[in-house]
Motif scaffolding. Sequence first.
Motif, PDB file in Angstrom:
ATOM      1  N   VAL A   1      12.412  15.646   1.386  1.00 37.08           N
ATOM      2  CA  VAL A   1      11.167  15.804   2.185  1.00 37.08           C
ATOM      3  C   VAL A   1      11.221  16.360   3.575  1.00 37.08           C
ATOM      4  CG1 VAL A   1       9.274  14.420   2.970  1.00 37.08           C
ATOM      5  CG2 VAL A   1      10.114  13.756   0.675  1.00 37.08           C
ATOM      6  N   THR A   2      10.334  17.171   3.914  1.00 38.02           N
ATOM      7  CA  THR A   2      10.424  17.841   5.293  1.00 38.02           C
ATOM      8  C   THR A   2       8.931  17.703   5.757  1.00 38.02           C
ATOM      9  OG1 THR A   2      11.957  19.420   4.944  1.00 38.02           O
ATOM     10  CG2 THR A   2      10.510  19.809   6.837  1.00 38.02           C
ATOM     11  N   ILE A   3       8.473  17.220   6.983  1.00 42.73           N
ATOM     12  CA  ILE A   3       7.312  17.173   7.413  1.00 42.73           C
ATOM     13  C   ILE A   3       7.010  18.041   8.469  1.00 42.73           C
ATOM     14  CG2 ILE A   3       5.676  15.328   8.842  1.00 42.73           C
ATOM     15  CD1 ILE A   3       7.836  13.327   8.052  1.00 42.73           C
ATOM     16  N   ILE A   4       5.708  18.803   8.165  1.00 44.92           N
ATOM     17  CA  ILE A   4       5.259  19.722   9.099  1.00 44.92           C
ATOM     18  C   ILE A   4       4.197  19.330   9.941  1.00 44.92           C
ATOM     19  CG2 ILE A   4       4.133  22.143   9.272  1.00 44.92           C
ATOM     20  CD1 ILE A   4       5.267  22.602   6.257  1.00 44.92           C
TER      21      ILE A   4
ATOM     22  N   ILE B   1       8.353  22.119  12.479  1.00 47.60           N
ATOM     23  CA  ILE B   1       8.904  20.868  11.661  1.00 47.60           C
ATOM     24  C   ILE B   1       8.897  19.557  12.702  1.00 47.60           C
ATOM     25  CG2 ILE B   1      10.920  20.056  10.589  1.00 47.60           C
ATOM     26  CD1 ILE B   1       9.786  22.300   9.055  1.00 47.60           C
ATOM     27  N   LEU B   2       8.224  18.436  12.158  1.00 55.25           N
ATOM     28  CA  LEU B   2       8.399  17.295  12.962  1.00 55.25           C
ATOM     29  C   LEU B   2       9.595  16.439  12.908  1.00 55.25           C
ATOM     30  CD1 LEU B   2       6.519  15.007  14.479  1.00 55.25           C
ATOM     31  CD2 LEU B   2       6.205  14.230  12.324  1.00 55.25           C
ATOM     32  N   ASN B   3      10.331  16.249  14.023  1.00 56.15           N
ATOM     33  CA  ASN B   3      11.703  15.787  14.090  1.00 56.15           C
ATOM     34  C   ASN B   3      11.414  14.139  14.404  1.00 56.15           C
ATOM     35  OD1 ASN B   3      13.149  18.003  13.603  1.00 56.15           O
ATOM     36  ND2 ASN B   3      12.553  18.754  15.799  1.00 56.15           N
ATOM     37  N   ASN B   4      10.896  13.374  13.434  1.00 58.65           N
ATOM     38  CA  ASN B   4      10.692  12.036  13.059  1.00 58.65           C
ATOM     39  C   ASN B   4      11.567  11.334  11.993  1.00 58.65           C
ATOM     40  OD1 ASN B   4       9.650   9.208  12.915  1.00 58.65           O
ATOM     41  ND2 ASN B   4       7.710   9.932  13.910  1.00 58.65           N
TER      42      ASN B   4
ATOM     43  N   GLN C   1      10.375  10.504   8.267  1.00 59.28           N
ATOM     44  CA  GLN C   1      10.910  11.290   7.233  1.00 59.28           C
ATOM     45  C   GLN C   1      11.723  10.180   6.161  1.00 59.28           C
ATOM     46  OE1 GLN C   1      14.397  12.111   6.389  1.00 59.28           O
ATOM     47  NE2 GLN C   1      13.736  13.448   4.996  1.00 59.28           N
ATOM     48  N   LYS C   2      12.404   9.402   6.581  1.00 55.77           N
ATOM     49  CA  LYS C   2      13.235   8.459   5.729  1.00 55.77           C
ATOM     50  C   LYS C   2      12.106   7.678   4.847  1.00 55.77           C
ATOM     51  CE  LYS C   2      17.555   7.694   8.163  1.00 55.77           C
ATOM     52  NZ  LYS C   2      18.383   6.754   8.727  1.00 55.77           N
ATOM     53  N   TYR C   3      10.997   7.228   5.663  1.00 56.66           N
ATOM     54  CA  TYR C   3       9.939   6.355   4.893  1.00 56.66           C
ATOM     55  C   TYR C   3       9.443   7.257   3.822  1.00 56.66           C
ATOM     56  CZ  TYR C   3       5.260   4.639   3.898  1.00 56.66           C
ATOM     57  OH  TYR C   3       4.135   4.043   3.460  1.00 56.66           O
ATOM     58  N   ILE C   4       9.075   8.473   3.925  1.00 57.99           N
ATOM     59  CA  ILE C   4       8.527   9.294   2.811  1.00 57.99           C
ATOM     60  C   ILE C   4       9.519   9.514   1.835  1.00 57.99           C
ATOM     61  CG2 ILE C   4       7.223  11.432   2.363  1.00 57.99           C
ATOM     62  CD1 ILE C   4       6.064  11.429   5.200  1.00 57.99           C
ATOM     63  N   GLN C   5      10.689   9.896   2.359  1.00 59.70           N
ATOM     64  CA  GLN C   5      11.984  10.086   1.345  1.00 59.70           C
ATOM     65  C   GLN C   5      12.085   8.921   0.540  1.00 59.70           C
ATOM     66  OE1 GLN C   5      13.702  13.283   1.075  1.00 59.70           O
ATOM     67  NE2 GLN C   5      14.193  11.990  -0.857  1.00 59.70           N
TER      68      GLN C   5
ATOM     69  N   THR D   1       1.414  16.872   8.399  1.00 56.96           N
ATOM     70  CA  THR D   1       0.928  15.508   9.165  1.00 56.96           C
ATOM     71  C   THR D   1      -0.567  15.300   9.112  1.00 56.96           C
ATOM     72  OG1 THR D   1       0.618  16.632  11.105  1.00 56.96           O
ATOM     73  CG2 THR D   1       2.627  15.367  10.874  1.00 56.96           C
ATOM     74  N   GLY D   2      -1.396  16.558   8.843  1.00 61.52           N
ATOM     75  CA  GLY D   2      -2.741  16.232   8.394  1.00 61.52           C
ATOM     76  C   GLY D   2      -3.189  15.382   7.258  1.00 61.52           C
ATOM     77  N   LEU D   3      -2.214  15.827   6.189  1.00 59.54           N
ATOM     78  CA  LEU D   3      -2.361  14.938   4.902  1.00 59.54           C
ATOM     79  C   LEU D   3      -2.058  13.320   5.163  1.00 59.54           C
ATOM     80  CD1 LEU D   3      -2.964  14.924   1.792  1.00 59.54           C
ATOM     81  CD2 LEU D   3      -0.322  15.282   1.895  1.00 59.54           C
ATOM     82  N   LEU D   4      -0.891  13.161   6.007  1.00 53.46           N
ATOM     83  CA  LEU D   4      -0.484  11.883   6.113  1.00 53.46           C
ATOM     84  C   LEU D   4      -1.582  10.972   7.068  1.00 53.46           C
ATOM     85  CD1 LEU D   4       3.197  12.496   7.361  1.00 53.46           C
ATOM     86  CD2 LEU D   4       2.210  11.849   5.073  1.00 53.46           C
ATOM     87  N   LYS D   5      -2.385  11.725   7.833  1.00 51.61           N
ATOM     88  CA  LYS D   5      -3.338  10.968   8.597  1.00 51.61           C
ATOM     89  C   LYS D   5      -4.570  10.873   7.821  1.00 51.61           C
ATOM     90  CE  LYS D   5      -1.443  12.171  13.024  1.00 51.61           C
ATOM     91  NZ  LYS D   5      -1.794  12.650  14.357  1.00 51.61           N
ATOM     92  N   PHE D   6      -4.748  11.707   6.708  1.00 55.88           N
ATOM     93  CA  PHE D   6      -5.833  11.623   5.950  1.00 55.88           C
ATOM     94  C   PHE D   6      -5.812  10.646   4.819  1.00 55.88           C
ATOM     95  CE2 PHE D   6      -8.110  13.161   1.983  1.00 55.88           C
ATOM     96  CZ  PHE D   6      -9.301  13.373   2.375  1.00 55.88           C
ATOM     97  N   LEU D   7      -4.707  10.200   4.317  1.00 58.45           N
ATOM     98  CA  LEU D   7      -4.679   9.229   3.335  1.00 58.45           C
ATOM     99  C   LEU D   7      -4.720   8.006   3.846  1.00 58.45           C
ATOM    100  CD1 LEU D   7      -1.276  10.669   1.845  1.00 58.45           C
ATOM    101  CD2 LEU D   7      -3.708  10.929   0.800  1.00 58.45           C
ATOM    102  N   ASP D   8      -5.323   7.100   2.897  1.00 56.67           N
ATOM    103  CA  ASP D   8      -5.560   5.530   3.257  1.00 56.67           C
ATOM    104  C   ASP D   8      -4.405   4.536   2.847  1.00 56.67           C
ATOM    105  OD1 ASP D   8      -8.078   6.065   4.053  1.00 56.67           O
ATOM    106  OD2 ASP D   8      -8.800   6.436   1.985  1.00 56.67           O
ATOM    107  N   ASN D   9      -3.575   4.871   2.178  1.00 55.36           N
ATOM    108  CA  ASN D   9      -2.689   3.862   1.774  1.00 55.36           C
ATOM    109  C   ASN D   9      -1.233   4.621   1.142  1.00 55.36           C
ATOM    110  OD1 ASN D   9      -2.982   4.303  -1.143  1.00 55.36           O
ATOM    111  ND2 ASN D   9      -4.977   3.538  -0.736  1.00 55.36           N
ATOM    112  N   GLU D  10      -0.325   3.767   1.055  1.00 53.49           N
ATOM    113  CA  GLU D  10       1.021   4.205   0.385  1.00 53.49           C
ATOM    114  C   GLU D  10       1.009   4.849  -1.106  1.00 53.49           C
ATOM    115  OE1 GLU D  10       4.943   2.246   1.533  1.00 53.49           O
ATOM    116  OE2 GLU D  10       5.053   1.915  -0.499  1.00 53.49           O
TER     117      GLU D  10
END
Length: 207
Positions: free
Chosen positions: A65-68, A32-35, A39-43, A88-97
């Motif tokens: 939401v929980t980030i792995i 679990i990523l403790n950021n 987490q608040k941003y995605i939530q 996090t792999g998905l978050l880095k793969f995406l281009d925009n919000e």
Amino acid sequence: RIANSVFSDKDDLEMGASIDKEIRSKPSQFQILNNLALQKYIQSIVNQLTKSPAIRKKQIYTYKVTIIDDDKTINAFCTPGGYIYVYTGLLKFLDNEASLAAVLAHEIAHAEKRHVRQRMLSAMGLQLVLSAILGGQSSVFQEMGLQIAGSLALLSNSRADELEADEWGFLYLQSSPYYQGAMSYFFQKIAKQEKSSKFNKTIESLL
């Protein structure tokens, strides 16, 4: 469907809580990523999406939401009861919000339509279903939680469920400030990535 006829929405929430507990108890498998800021941003995106009047279970399900922390995995999934996990792999793969919002809307649709619960019951057989009917729901939830925490393959959805999640996810986006076309753009990018590289086969169970 078995999921709709045997289990209630509150049962789904209990199931999701059980799975969440198991996931958090296995840091070697699910780091679990403790950021808090991330987490608040995605939530906040999830909270924006759940304003849609088409999302009926927001007063029951958690939609938390929980980030792995796993950069190699381009994936997201949602358990019964609305527990959402994003790699996090998905978050880095995406281009925009907007693309992230599209993925999250799709996951919310899986929870709303109870797709994951149905897949779990199909994978684990009628025996556990009958056990739950006879009153052993707590033990059933615990066993299912252990199974899911140990194998995300059980979260794989049928093509029909994926299409339904696409349709409802698109509907949720329509009530949000996010561009609805981001959903098709995301899947186009996924297809291109799969075609041009040794893409992780977990994409088959994505969303």
